[in-house]
Design an enzyme around this catalytic site. Sequence first.
Site, mmCIF file in Angstrom:
data_model
loop_
_atom_site.group_PDB
_atom_site.id
_atom_site.type_symbol
_atom_site.label_atom_id
_atom_site.label_comp_id
_atom_site.label_asym_id
_atom_site.label_seq_id
_atom_site.Cartn_x
_atom_site.Cartn_y
_atom_site.Cartn_z
ATOM 1 N N GLY A 272 -13.599 -6.243 2.927
ATOM 2 C CA GLY A 272 -12.118 -6.860 2.179
ATOM 3 C C GLY A 272 -11.954 -7.572 3.490
ATOM 4 O O GLY A 272 -12.057 -7.461 5.163
ATOM 5 N N ALA A 273 -11.208 -8.967 3.483
ATOM 6 C CA ALA A 273 -10.679 -10.110 4.287
ATOM 7 C C ALA A 273 -9.547 -10.518 4.315
ATOM 8 O O ALA A 273 -8.998 -11.998 4.359
ATOM 9 C CB ALA A 273 -11.515 -11.296 4.064
ATOM 10 N N THR B 1 7.125 -4.633 11.486
ATOM 11 C CA THR B 1 7.615 -5.677 10.981
ATOM 12 C C THR B 1 6.293 -6.299 9.425
ATOM 13 O O THR B 1 6.445 -8.028 9.197
ATOM 14 C CB THR B 1 6.731 -7.415 12.038
ATOM 15 N N CYS C 39 0.824 -1.410 0.190
ATOM 16 C CA CYS C 39 0.197 0.022 -0.318
ATOM 17 C C CYS C 39 0.866 1.089 0.395
ATOM 18 O O CYS C 39 0.369 2.186 -0.052
ATOM 19 C CB CYS C 39 -0.840 -0.396 0.916
ATOM 20 N N ASN C 40 2.036 1.030 0.124
ATOM 21 C CA ASN C 40 3.027 2.562 0.538
ATOM 22 C C ASN C 40 4.005 2.167 -0.155
ATOM 23 O O ASN C 40 4.691 3.620 -1.058
ATOM 24 C CB ASN C 40 3.717 2.565 1.965
ATOM 25 N N SER D 109 -6.802 -6.583 6.446
ATOM 26 C CA SER D 109 -8.479 -6.675 7.186
ATOM 27 C C SER D 109 -7.855 -7.654 8.463
ATOM 28 O O SER D 109 -8.391 -7.401 9.848
ATOM 29 C CB SER D 109 -8.655 -6.938 6.462
ATOM 30 N N LYS E 24 -5.310 -9.646 4.376
ATOM 31 C CA LYS E 24 -3.981 -9.636 5.478
ATOM 32 C C LYS E 24 -4.257 -8.312 5.986
ATOM 33 O O LYS E 24 -4.227 -8.666 7.536
ATOM 34 C CB LYS E 24 -2.953 -9.962 5.090
#
Length: 453
Positions: free
Chosen positions: A193-194, A119, A54-55, A198, A196
């Site tokens: 959303g399901a 992490t 996401c980053n 989430s 990681k």
Amino acid sequence: MLQVTEIVIIGINHKTAHVETREKLAFSESQLERSLAFCRENSGISECAILTTCNRTEIYATGADQQTITQLIMQMLSEVKGIDTDEVRPNLYIHAQEKAVEHLFTVTAGLDSMVLGETQILGQVKDAYAKATEAGTVGSTFHALFRQSVTAAKRVQTETAINQNAASVSYAAVELAKKIFGRLDNRTALILGAGKMSELTLRHLYDQGVKKVIVVNRTKERADKLAACFGGVSEYYEKRRDCLIQADIVISSTGAPHFVLDKEEMASVMRARRGKPIFLIDIAVPRDIDPKINDLENIYLYDIDDLQAVVASNLKDREHEAVKARLIMKEEISEFQIWFKTQEVTPLIAALRRKAESIRKTELEVSLGKRLANLSDKEKKHVENLTKAIVNRILREPVLRIKEFALDENSDLYVASLCQLFDLEEGPNGELQPRLPQEQEEAAGSKAEGAHH
């Protein structure tokens, strides 16, 4: 001359671009497969791995020429992502060799993350490495590089307290909700959303005392499974409007390539809520929630870039531990660089050994065929073993010295001198190879003949 392997990284992250630009370079699973296939099929790229979170989005590659690698990656981005690379180029960073290695180690240890020391990135790097390996775009350099970076990150986790207090993007999202509402145990949280992210968000919500959790996902089975882990309930994606009407906090992290919540839908939800405030956190890239929703009253929308303020409060204690972490990084990077530099002279060592072995075998055959012809098979074997031992002993010190000067800044000069000294030449594929004794005799004869004339 020896062919040096170039390690190159081209990337974009939260420091160089806003989410609107970063989401243009976010890879879906199918795009990731196409990109790795592109790299595998182009001879200018030897190895490739793609890290997409996401980053950040980062493409790691090796090859013989940095410029060629860069051009091919830009071509790949243009073809797979359908973007004008000139438009995003000001936001990209390009690192090569030592800087590229240092960057990967720093990223894997969480020292370049929005939340210092987090992490989650370690798992994402391991996943990128696994997918590249599966796609057949990882060779000896990346096997060593990625494994060493993972080892370094694990050392940071166990030998420092940099991640003592949980702090990731998902944690920061929950912290932001806590700052808005004060307490969360009397609030209803809706997770869209399901995946990681989430799951991580749900874990933090659970730790903060949230008792009512609703999980909505396009695949109901995945929503059921995730909700059950935390005593929550799941619902069909088509019924998300009813869930939005109930929720106080909505955290969205789907893998959709488009908005899953738009202004029109949320306007309808707010009418049903009679204007009751709702807190939306969009931690997906590309974004899940249309930013125009912020124009509606009593809706408080935050995207992944807005989490920077929450993240800042976690940095102070971590900076002290980061000093220790960087010392560990330095040790591990040095270990990799020694291995990597040694690989550059491996062809020279191999060529030297081949030359010595060729001379040994030729001279031994001559001797066994003439002066030592009367020896028994056992005695001939002893003589052969003796010659092998002598050659290995003679080469032992030179090989050690070659590995040592591989780390010297003048290593190219030393390599060229040794190639000249031992009459090693470049083969048709660029590899070093010794001239055979017959070739040397012919070359010497040609020189002598030229001298007579």
